[in-house]
Design an enzyme around this catalytic site. Structure first.
Site, PDB file in Angstrom:
ATOM      1  N   GLY A  85      34.401  35.655  40.723  1.00  0.00           N
ATOM      2  CA  GLY A  85      34.489  34.295  40.559  1.00  0.00           C
ATOM      3  C   GLY A  85      33.379  33.517  40.236  1.00  0.00           C
ATOM      4  N   THR A  86      32.228  33.881  40.843  1.00  0.00           N
ATOM      5  CA  THR A  86      30.886  33.196  40.435  1.00  0.00           C
ATOM      6  C   THR A  86      30.656  33.165  38.674  1.00  0.00           C
ATOM      7  OG1 THR A  86      29.995  33.604  42.733  1.00  0.00           O
ATOM      8  CG2 THR A  86      28.515  32.941  40.911  1.00  0.00           C
ATOM      9  N   ASN A 103      36.821  25.822  49.837  1.00  0.00           N
ATOM     10  CA  ASN A 103      36.896  27.046  50.708  1.00  0.00           C
ATOM     11  C   ASN A 103      36.250  26.920  52.102  1.00  0.00           C
ATOM     12  OD1 ASN A 103      34.611  26.197  48.902  1.00  0.00           O
ATOM     13  ND2 ASN A 103      33.192  27.493  49.880  1.00  0.00           N
ATOM     14  N   GLN A 142      40.177  29.934  45.821  1.00  0.00           N
ATOM     15  CA  GLN A 142      40.991  29.805  47.113  1.00  0.00           C
ATOM     16  C   GLN A 142      42.347  29.901  46.977  1.00  0.00           C
ATOM     17  OE1 GLN A 142      39.702  30.636  50.212  1.00  0.00           O
ATOM     18  NE2 GLN A 142      37.669  30.845  49.618  1.00  0.00           N
ATOM     19  N   SER A 188      39.498  35.178  41.833  1.00  0.00           N
ATOM     20  CA  SER A 188      38.482  36.184  42.198  1.00  0.00           C
ATOM     21  C   SER A 188      39.396  37.302  43.232  1.00  0.00           C
ATOM     22  CB  SER A 188      37.325  35.872  43.006  1.00  0.00           C
ATOM     23  OG  SER A 188      36.614  36.991  43.361  1.00  0.00           O
ATOM     24  N   HIS A 240      38.673  39.299  45.366  1.00  0.00           N
ATOM     25  CA  HIS A 240      38.367  39.957  46.942  1.00  0.00           C
ATOM     26  C   HIS A 240      39.008  38.733  47.955  1.00  0.00           C
ATOM     27  CE1 HIS A 240      34.548  37.541  48.190  1.00  0.00           C
ATOM     28  NE2 HIS A 240      34.331  37.495  46.657  1.00  0.00           N
ATOM     29  N   THR A 247      31.959  47.242  29.017  1.00  0.00           N
ATOM     30  CA  THR A 247      33.122  47.975  29.013  1.00  0.00           C
ATOM     31  C   THR A 247      33.878  47.411  30.303  1.00  0.00           C
ATOM     32  OG1 THR A 247      31.863  49.845  28.086  1.00  0.00           O
ATOM     33  CG2 THR A 247      33.866  50.194  29.605  1.00  0.00           C
ATOM     34  N   CYS A 259      28.173  32.002  51.774  1.00  0.00           N
ATOM     35  CA  CYS A 259      27.005  31.821  51.028  1.00  0.00           C
ATOM     36  C   CYS A 259      25.915  30.975  51.776  1.00  0.00           C
ATOM     37  CB  CYS A 259      27.227  31.453  49.674  1.00  0.00           C
ATOM     38  SG  CYS A 259      28.813  32.006  48.936  1.00  0.00           S
TER      39      CYS A 259
HETATM   40  C1  LIG Z   1      34.215  32.966  46.959  1.00  0.00           C
HETATM   41  C2  LIG Z   1      34.462  31.861  46.332  1.00  0.00           C
HETATM   42  C3  LIG Z   1      33.706  31.770  44.777  1.00  0.00           C
HETATM   43  C4  LIG Z   1      33.031  32.802  44.444  1.00  0.00           C
HETATM   44  O1  LIG Z   1      33.776  34.013  44.005  1.00  0.00           O
HETATM   45  P1  LIG Z   1      32.930  35.556  44.226  1.00  0.00           P
HETATM   46  O2  LIG Z   1      33.982  36.354  43.528  1.00  0.00           O
HETATM   47  O3  LIG Z   1      32.688  35.775  45.585  1.00  0.00           O
HETATM   48  O4  LIG Z   1      31.787  35.283  43.130  1.00  0.00           O
HETATM   49  C5  LIG Z   1      33.846  30.695  43.985  1.00  0.00           C
HETATM   50  N1  LIG Z   1      34.565  29.742  44.338  1.00  0.00           N
HETATM   51  C6  LIG Z   1      35.222  29.538  45.656  1.00  0.00           C
HETATM   52  C7  LIG Z   1      35.961  28.386  45.732  1.00  0.00           C
HETATM   53  C8  LIG Z   1      35.155  30.444  46.503  1.00  0.00           C
HETATM   54  O5  LIG Z   1      35.783  30.516  47.601  1.00  0.00           O
END
Ligand SMILES: *Cc1c(COP(=O)(O)O)cnc(C)c1O
Length: 389
Positions: free
Chosen positions: A72-73, A152, A180, A200, A202, A238, A324
């Protein structure tokens, strides 16, 4: 006491066993490179195309509008830096909110060093960013508007469609960090009318290290990674095929669970009611425009970190904010943004429930939490003074 209650699903989620199963063949039998021209590669390419199409269909996009990233980052960095730099000749002003995830906040900080000016719109005390406040922040030289879909920490859900409309009235591209939201509530990029949207894996039971960015066809944005021609030559490298397959499977499972969101919501509401019965406690942010599993509460006269440690010892896993920032003792910028005083922000806690939680989990939290809060308050001279008033 052996009970374990995982109530930190906004930080990350376990990988669903069905997701692992779907991924496994792509490490071993079907290990080809989607760019290779022989049959093993063709098979990998077909699986990649299939995963992309399934994910696109779920969020209402075209397959060629989905770009896979490593998280997500990365998606947030690409969307923001990519559009800001591509449009820098037109202007160097960006509008965002003051309670974005660090992936956005720190990207803004980096762009500031490149000469961009950033206006941070504050959400209301209910944790919602108003389209009107965004409108007021927009200038002649604004080249990007970005506001997160769901926060989040406090789980509040913004009126993204209306905010996107405001940006578009001024012909400015709009990006939303929906990390989120995707996999938790229905998200349709066409209905929302956004130009870019990040998510993202996870956060919805796929592995860590896989994400995606939706980029609407025709959006002006720079290439993020120069390399081979992967991701239509915009994000080289890749493809992480097993994880992409896993994310597609996880998203399908997550969307199927929406029908059970009412149960999660009911558990969350029961938790909120129980927390409200603890003296000197407050729920942070709107309870109606909010993700089903999230509750964020402030407990006066206690430190969130101390609460967290005692809850941990009792087998309950929660959070004081974003994972974080949990290593720093700075109060959460999100809670300060919604107007909480520093000391109350310090005494705040986030529980994020999932479909895996049960009523017994909520019972257990409500049995343990009030005792821990009380125990910590016994050590607080301020509490003592307040009680004697
Ligand atoms: C977790 C999160 C991210 C970052 O995602 P990652 O896959 O952990 O880098 C970005 N924005 C929000 C709102 C999140 O909750």
């Amino acid at each position: 006491m052996n009970r374990k209650v995982y109530a930190d699903n906004a930080a990350t989620t376990p990988v669903d066993k069905r997701v692992v199963e779907a991924m496994l063949p792509y490490f071993t039998e079907n290990w080809g490179n989607p760019s290779s021209l022989y049959s093993v590669g063709n098979k990998a390419k077909a699986a990649l195309d299939d995963a992309r199409a399934r994910i696109a269909a779920i969020i209402g996009a075209e397959p060629n509008e989905i770009f896979f990233t490593s998280c997500g980052t990365e998606s947030d960095n690409w969307a923001i830096k990519g559009t800001a730099r591509a449009n820098a000749a037109k202007g160097k002003h960006i509008v965002t909110s003051s309670y974005e995830h660090h992936a956005v906040m720190h990207t803004m900080r980096a762009l500031k060093k490149e000469g961009f000016e950033i206006t941070y719109v504050r959400p209301g005390n209910d944790g919602i960013v108003s389209p009107e406040a965004v409108r007021e922040a927009i200038r002649e030289d604004t080249v990007l508007v970005t506001v997160m879909m769901a926060n989040n920490e406090i789980g509040t859900v913004n009126p993204i469609k209306e905010i996107a409309e405001v940006a578009h009235e001024m012909k400015i591209p709009f990006f939303t960090d929906a990390v989120q939201a995707v996999g938790h509530i229905p998200v349709d990029v066409k209905e929302l009318g956004v130009d870019m949207l990040s998510f993202s894996g996870h956060k919805f039971n796929a592995p860590k290290g896989i994400g995606a960015l939706y980029i609407k066809k025709g959006t002006r944005i720079n290439v993020f990674l120069d390399g081979g021609g992967q991701e239509r030559s915009r994000r080289g490298g890749t493809e992480n095929l097993p994880y992409i397959i896993g994310m597609a499977k996880a998203l399908e499972i997550a969307v199927d669970k929406f029908k059970d969101n009412q149960r999660v919501l009911a558990m969350r509401n029961r938790l909120a009611e129980g927390i409200k019965n603890i003296p000197y406690s407050h729920i942070n942010g709107s309870l109606t425009q909010r993700l089903p599993g999230n509750i964020n509460a402030a407990f006066e006269f206690v430190e969130g970190e101390s609460l967290l440690l005692l809850l941990d010892a009792a087998g309950i896993y929660a959070s004081t904010g974003s994972a974080c920032s949990s290593t720093s003792l700075e109060p959460s910028h999100v809670l300060l943004s919604i107007g909480l005083p520093v000391e109350i922000a310090h005494g705040s806690l986030r529980f994020s429930l999932s479909h895996d939680n049960t009523e017994e989990d909520v019972d257990y939290i409500l049995e343990v939490l009030p005792k821990i809060v009380e125990r910590l308050r016994m050590m607080s001279p301020l509490y003592d003074a307040a009680e004697r008033k």
